[in-house]
Design an enzyme around this catalytic site. Structure first.
Site, mmCIF file in Angstrom:
data_model
loop_
_atom_site.group_PDB
_atom_site.id
_atom_site.type_symbol
_atom_site.label_atom_id
_atom_site.label_comp_id
_atom_site.label_asym_id
_atom_site.label_seq_id
_atom_site.Cartn_x
_atom_site.Cartn_y
_atom_site.Cartn_z
ATOM 1 N N PRO A 9 16.704 13.552 17.531
ATOM 2 C CA PRO A 9 15.839 13.835 18.672
ATOM 3 C C PRO A 9 15.797 12.744 19.736
ATOM 4 C CG PRO A 9 14.721 14.363 16.628
ATOM 5 C CD PRO A 9 16.032 13.759 16.249
ATOM 6 N N ASN A 10 15.890 13.197 20.970
ATOM 7 C CA ASN A 10 15.739 12.364 22.177
ATOM 8 C C ASN A 10 16.929 11.451 22.477
ATOM 9 O OD1 ASN A 10 13.059 13.329 22.771
ATOM 10 N ND2 ASN A 10 12.392 12.162 20.996
ATOM 11 N N ARG A 17 16.447 6.522 28.781
ATOM 12 C CA ARG A 17 15.315 6.420 27.848
ATOM 13 C C ARG A 17 15.082 4.957 27.438
ATOM 14 N NH1 ARG A 17 15.376 7.980 21.440
ATOM 15 N NH2 ARG A 17 13.184 7.523 21.072
ATOM 16 N N TYR A 22 16.875 0.590 24.153
ATOM 17 C CA TYR A 22 18.068 1.312 23.679
ATOM 18 C C TYR A 22 19.342 1.014 24.462
ATOM 19 C CZ TYR A 22 14.510 3.875 21.103
ATOM 20 O OH TYR A 22 13.463 4.199 20.257
ATOM 21 N N ASN A 71 22.527 8.778 13.432
ATOM 22 C CA ASN A 71 21.311 8.152 13.928
ATOM 23 C C ASN A 71 20.248 9.247 13.904
ATOM 24 O OD1 ASN A 71 19.171 7.019 15.252
ATOM 25 N ND2 ASN A 71 20.390 6.131 16.914
ATOM 26 N N ALA A 74 13.828 9.540 15.376
ATOM 27 C CA ALA A 74 12.479 9.539 14.788
ATOM 28 C C ALA A 74 12.449 10.189 13.407
ATOM 29 C CB ALA A 74 11.509 10.247 15.723
ATOM 30 N N HIS A 77 12.121 8.292 9.972
ATOM 31 C CA HIS A 77 10.852 7.839 9.390
ATOM 32 C C HIS A 77 10.023 8.971 8.798
ATOM 33 C CE1 HIS A 77 12.193 4.526 11.834
ATOM 34 N NE2 HIS A 77 12.010 5.208 12.943
ATOM 35 N N ASP A 84 17.513 14.658 1.762
ATOM 36 C CA ASP A 84 18.038 15.543 0.711
ATOM 37 C C ASP A 84 19.388 16.134 1.100
ATOM 38 O OD1 ASP A 84 15.860 15.103 -0.906
ATOM 39 O OD2 ASP A 84 14.864 17.004 -0.465
ATOM 40 N N GLU A 97 24.055 5.079 8.265
ATOM 41 C CA GLU A 97 22.943 5.252 9.211
ATOM 42 C C GLU A 97 23.020 4.165 10.275
ATOM 43 O OE1 GLU A 97 19.096 6.277 7.538
ATOM 44 O OE2 GLU A 97 18.179 4.732 8.782
ATOM 45 N N HIS A 99 21.175 2.600 13.969
ATOM 46 C CA HIS A 99 20.080 2.579 14.944
ATOM 47 C C HIS A 99 20.429 1.623 16.067
ATOM 48 C CE1 HIS A 99 17.471 4.919 12.391
ATOM 49 N NE2 HIS A 99 17.880 4.168 11.382
ATOM 50 N N LEU A 100 20.108 2.037 17.271
ATOM 51 C CA LEU A 100 20.374 1.190 18.433
ATOM 52 C C LEU A 100 19.502 -0.059 18.405
ATOM 53 C CD1 LEU A 100 20.284 4.374 20.450
ATOM 54 C CD2 LEU A 100 22.212 2.838 20.733
ATOM 55 N N SER A 101 18.225 0.135 18.085
ATOM 56 C CA SER A 101 17.267 -0.969 18.058
ATOM 57 C C SER A 101 17.125 -1.493 16.634
ATOM 58 C CB SER A 101 15.905 -0.490 18.574
ATOM 59 O OG SER A 101 15.379 0.517 17.713
ATOM 60 N N ARG A 106 9.986 -3.662 15.432
ATOM 61 C CA ARG A 106 9.157 -2.748 16.223
ATOM 62 C C ARG A 106 7.888 -2.349 15.444
ATOM 63 N NH1 ARG A 106 12.841 1.765 18.631
ATOM 64 N NH2 ARG A 106 10.979 1.987 19.939
ATOM 65 N N ARG A 110 7.992 2.327 12.111
ATOM 66 C CA ARG A 110 9.455 2.418 12.184
ATOM 67 C C ARG A 110 10.161 1.548 11.141
ATOM 68 N NH1 ARG A 110 10.365 4.966 17.322
ATOM 69 N NH2 ARG A 110 8.626 4.546 18.708
HETATM 70 C C1 DQA Z 1 16.180 4.829 16.825
HETATM 71 C C2 DQA Z 1 14.894 4.175 16.275
HETATM 72 C C3 DQA Z 1 13.833 5.225 15.978
HETATM 73 O O1 DQA Z 1 12.653 4.594 15.496
HETATM 74 C C4 DQA Z 1 13.486 6.014 17.224
HETATM 75 O O2 DQA Z 1 12.561 7.033 16.920
HETATM 76 C C5 DQA Z 1 14.679 6.548 17.924
HETATM 77 C C6 DQA Z 1 15.879 5.725 18.017
HETATM 78 C C7 DQA Z 1 17.216 3.786 17.257
HETATM 79 O O3 DQA Z 1 18.365 4.152 17.412
HETATM 80 O O4 DQA Z 1 16.862 2.622 17.479
HETATM 81 O O5 DQA Z 1 14.638 7.631 18.506
HETATM 82 O O6 DQA Z 1 16.766 5.603 15.786
#
Ligand code: DQA
Length: 144
Positions: A9-10, A17, A22, A71, A74, A77, A84, A97, A99-101, A106, A110
């Site tokens: 998502p997003n 964003r 990010y 990735n 959200a 979490h 599963d 897995e 993650h950008l951040s 944070r 998270r």
């Molecule tokens: C994220 C970190 C998540 O906590 C957040 O909800 C994201 C991006 C990251 O790539 O840093 O949407 O997965």
């Protein structure tokens, strides 16, 4: 070698964003950089804001893909269903897995990843370059 790159998502909004968190790269920029880094690997890129769609895509990977880079955004979490699904195919389709951040720097909510236990490993904190690191690690993992 065929690898599925999934974004939750997003992440379709990358580039505009919260760039201070990010980065300025779009998902298309990240895709281009991954293809340039590993032109010999067949990469399939997908993004969805729907947990159900991501779960279905993961469940369908067996027999078609050699690995997954994900990735979960959200859903990292919150989603036991995603965890599963990754576990259900992990014997044949290893996942990494990304993650950008650095989520540990944070908000506390998270800090916990529900999905990480279904993955070979986790890479975070390097913005778009993390996807390239994940690709290199996954290729290495698949090649044994
Ligand atoms: C994220 C970190 C998540 O906590 C957040 O909800 C994201 C991006 C990251 O790539 O840093 O949407 O997965």
């Amino acid at each position: 070698m065929k690898i599925l790159v999934l974004n939750g998502p997003n992440l379709n909004l990358l580039g505009t964003r919260e760039p201070e968190i990010y980065g300025h790269e779009t998902l298309a920029d990240i895709e281009d950089a991954m293809r340039a880094d590993h032109p010999q690997v067949e990469l399939e890129f997908r993004q969805s804001n729907s947990e159900a769609e991501l779960i279905t895509w993961i469940g369908d990977t067996r027999g078609t893909y050699d690995g997954i880079i994900i990735n979960p955004a959200a859903l990292t979490h919150t989603s036991l269903g995603l965890c599963d699904a990754l576990k259900a195919v992990a014997d044949a389709v290893p996942a990494i897995e990304v993650h950008l951040s650095n989520t540990h720097k944070r908000e506390e909510i998270r800090h916990k990843s529900i999905t990480a236990s279904a993955c070979v490993g986790q890479i975070m904190g390097f913005q778009g370059f993390g996807y390239i690191l994940a690709l290199r690690a996954l290729v290495n993992q698949i090649n044994g």
